[in-house]
Design a protein around this motif. Structure first.
Motif, PDB file in Angstrom:
ATOM      1  N   SER A  62       0.854  -1.179   0.000  1.00 29.56           N
ATOM      2  CA  SER A  62       0.000   0.000   0.000  1.00 29.56           C
ATOM      3  C   SER A  62       0.894   1.235   0.000  1.00 29.56           C
ATOM      4  CB  SER A  62      -0.914  -0.001   1.231  1.00 29.56           C
ATOM      5  OG  SER A  62      -1.739   1.147   1.222  1.00 29.56           O
ATOM      6  N   CYS A  63       0.793   2.045  -1.045  1.00 26.57           N
ATOM      7  CA  CYS A  63       1.735   3.153  -1.199  1.00 26.57           C
ATOM      8  C   CYS A  63       1.095   4.298  -1.962  1.00 26.57           C
ATOM      9  CB  CYS A  63       2.991   2.677  -1.931  1.00 26.57           C
ATOM     10  SG  CYS A  63       4.227   3.972  -2.178  1.00 26.57           S
ATOM     11  N   ASP A  64       1.149   5.471  -1.391  1.00 31.46           N
ATOM     12  CA  ASP A  64       0.689   6.701  -2.015  1.00 31.46           C
ATOM     13  C   ASP A  64       1.895   7.378  -2.654  1.00 31.46           C
ATOM     14  OD1 ASP A  64      -0.264   9.191  -2.729  1.00 31.46           O
ATOM     15  OD2 ASP A  64      -1.191   9.635  -0.791  1.00 31.46           O
ATOM     16  N   VAL A  65       1.884   7.546  -3.968  1.00 32.55           N
ATOM     17  CA  VAL A  65       3.056   8.114  -4.651  1.00 32.55           C
ATOM     18  C   VAL A  65       3.262   9.592  -4.326  1.00 32.55           C
ATOM     19  CG1 VAL A  65       3.070   6.462  -6.548  1.00 32.55           C
ATOM     20  CG2 VAL A  65       1.700   8.565  -6.749  1.00 32.55           C
ATOM     21  N   GLU A  66       2.311  10.198  -3.626  1.00 33.17           N
ATOM     22  CA  GLU A  66       2.499  11.578  -3.180  1.00 33.17           C
ATOM     23  C   GLU A  66       3.296  11.652  -1.880  1.00 33.17           C
ATOM     24  OE1 GLU A  66      -0.880  14.465  -4.282  1.00 33.17           O
ATOM     25  OE2 GLU A  66      -1.909  12.582  -3.810  1.00 33.17           O
ATOM     26  N   GLU A  68       6.721  10.806  -0.007  1.00 32.44           N
ATOM     27  CA  GLU A  68       8.113  10.377  -0.121  1.00 32.44           C
ATOM     28  C   GLU A  68       8.427   9.270   0.878  1.00 32.44           C
ATOM     29  OE1 GLU A  68      12.665  12.175   0.282  1.00 32.44           O
ATOM     30  OE2 GLU A  68      10.980  13.525  -0.124  1.00 32.44           O
ATOM     31  N   GLU A  69       7.904   9.398   2.080  1.00 32.20           N
ATOM     32  CA  GLU A  69       8.152   8.396   3.120  1.00 32.20           C
ATOM     33  C   GLU A  69       7.656   7.028   2.686  1.00 32.20           C
ATOM     34  OE1 GLU A  69       7.112   7.580   7.847  1.00 32.20           O
ATOM     35  OE2 GLU A  69       6.290   9.338   6.829  1.00 32.20           O
ATOM     36  N   GLN A  70       6.445   6.963   2.126  1.00 30.55           N
ATOM     37  CA  GLN A  70       5.883   5.683   1.711  1.00 30.55           C
ATOM     38  C   GLN A  70       6.644   5.091   0.527  1.00 30.55           C
ATOM     39  OE1 GLN A  70       1.578   5.450   1.365  1.00 30.55           O
ATOM     40  NE2 GLN A  70       1.298   6.971   2.980  1.00 30.55           N
ATOM     41  N   ALA A  73       9.925   3.639   1.801  1.00 28.17           N
ATOM     42  CA  ALA A  73       9.662   2.390   2.522  1.00 28.17           C
ATOM     43  C   ALA A  73       9.347   1.263   1.543  1.00 28.17           C
ATOM     44  CB  ALA A  73       8.509   2.589   3.498  1.00 28.17           C
ATOM     45  N   ALA A  74       8.607   1.577   0.483  1.00 35.27           N
ATOM     46  CA  ALA A  74       8.242   0.565  -0.508  1.00 35.27           C
ATOM     47  C   ALA A  74       9.475   0.024  -1.226  1.00 35.27           C
ATOM     48  CB  ALA A  74       7.250   1.139  -1.515  1.00 35.27           C
ATOM     49  N   PHE A  75      10.404   0.891  -1.586  1.00 30.67           N
ATOM     50  CA  PHE A  75      11.626   0.434  -2.245  1.00 30.67           C
ATOM     51  C   PHE A  75      12.477  -0.424  -1.302  1.00 30.67           C
ATOM     52  CE2 PHE A  75      10.606   3.242  -5.697  1.00 30.67           C
ATOM     53  CZ  PHE A  75      11.310   2.746  -6.777  1.00 30.67           C
ATOM     54  N   GLN A  76      12.534  -0.019  -0.046  1.00 30.11           N
ATOM     55  CA  GLN A  76      13.308  -0.805   0.921  1.00 30.11           C
ATOM     56  C   GLN A  76      12.698  -2.188   1.105  1.00 30.11           C
ATOM     57  OE1 GLN A  76      16.168  -0.214   2.225  1.00 30.11           O
ATOM     58  NE2 GLN A  76      16.482   1.947   1.828  1.00 30.11           N
TER      59      GLN A  76
END
Length: 259
Positions: A62-66, A68-70, A73-76
């Motif tokens: 679950s990731c909102d592209v707006e 930066e934090e999410q 975290a998604a890439f990590q």
């Protein structure tokens, strides 16, 4: 570029073009992180793909592209679960002329944000493996869609950003990131955006008839757009490309050009 065991991140992945992208990547042997704000649809799609390809080949986040934090975290989490990232598909997008700031934020600002975070993982100059970044633009990024000036502006921006990044980062001695950048520019595609386009024209709703003229000339399937993605990924000569994906009935259409 062979896709077997490559790790891909796809934004806006749970429906429409994003889902078709994820499916074609998986069919060609890649592992895919599915990023989307729609958690229910994401979990449902993950179950479907698990049955077809095995649970180890996909990851829903679950990731909102707006945010930066999410994104970070998604890439990590992708790197931890699937391995180092090789492919990024910046596909999340909206069309809403009434909410023009949101449209710019998702369609253009987020493409830049995701790309720059992706570079931290993929850049060969900082230990990454290189790879390919594909940005979903639109035919509206090449020819103005008069009823959607803000959407048009964002997609022109995506094409320009893609070409500028490609010019500097693939084989440049100054910025040898080892990453190819390309843009997909489909015509009208059978997605939620098209289904609701006339409700989202805002102050330009009186131009819906002009838009319908182009829709009537042909609508792409999402799978056809995904075939364009495959071409841009697997053909190593493609860098800085803005690939037009159109129905056969649209190939000879005359678009308005302004000088």
């Amino acid at each position: 570029m062979a896709l077997q065991d490559q790790v891909a991140v796809v934004t806006g992945a749970v429906q429409g073009i994003g889902r078709a992208m994820a499916e074609i990547l998986l069919r060609n042997g890649a592992k895919v992180a599915l990023l989307d704000v729609n958690e229910a649809a994401g979990k449902s799609l993950k179950e479907v793909l698990d049955k077809q390809h095995g649970p180890e080949r996909t990851l829903f986040l679950s990731c909102d592209v707006e945010s930066e934090e999410q994104i970070r975290a998604a890439f990590q989490r992708t790197a931890g679960a699937l391995g180092a990232v090789d492919i990024v598909c910046n596909n999340a997008g909206v069309l809403n002329e009434a909410e023009w700031e949101k449209t710019i934020s998702v369609n253009l600002v987020a493409v830049v944000r995701v790309t720059y975070i992706a570079l931290e993982h993929m850049n060969k100059m900082s230990g990454g493996r290189g790879g390919v970044i594909i940005n979903t633009a639109s035919m509206a990024g090449l020819f103005p869609l008069l009823s959607c000036p803000v959407y048009t502006a964002t997609k022109y921006g995506v094409v320009g950003f893609t070409r500028a990044m490609a010019d500097k980062t693939a084989n440049s001695t100054a910025l040898g990131f080892g990453i190819r950048f390309n843009a997909l520019c489909p015509g009208f595609v059978q997605t939620d955006i098209l289904d609701n386009i006339y409700e989202r024209l805002g102050q330009f709703s009186q131009l819906s008839a002009e838009t319908q003229v182009f829709v009537d000339k042909g609508v792409l399937k999402t799978s056809e757009v995904a075939e364009g993605l495959l071409e841009l990924l697997t053909n190593d000569t493609k860098n800085g490309e803005a690939l037009q994906v159109m129905c056969s009935s649209q190939k000879y259409m005359k678009f308005p050009v302004f000088t």
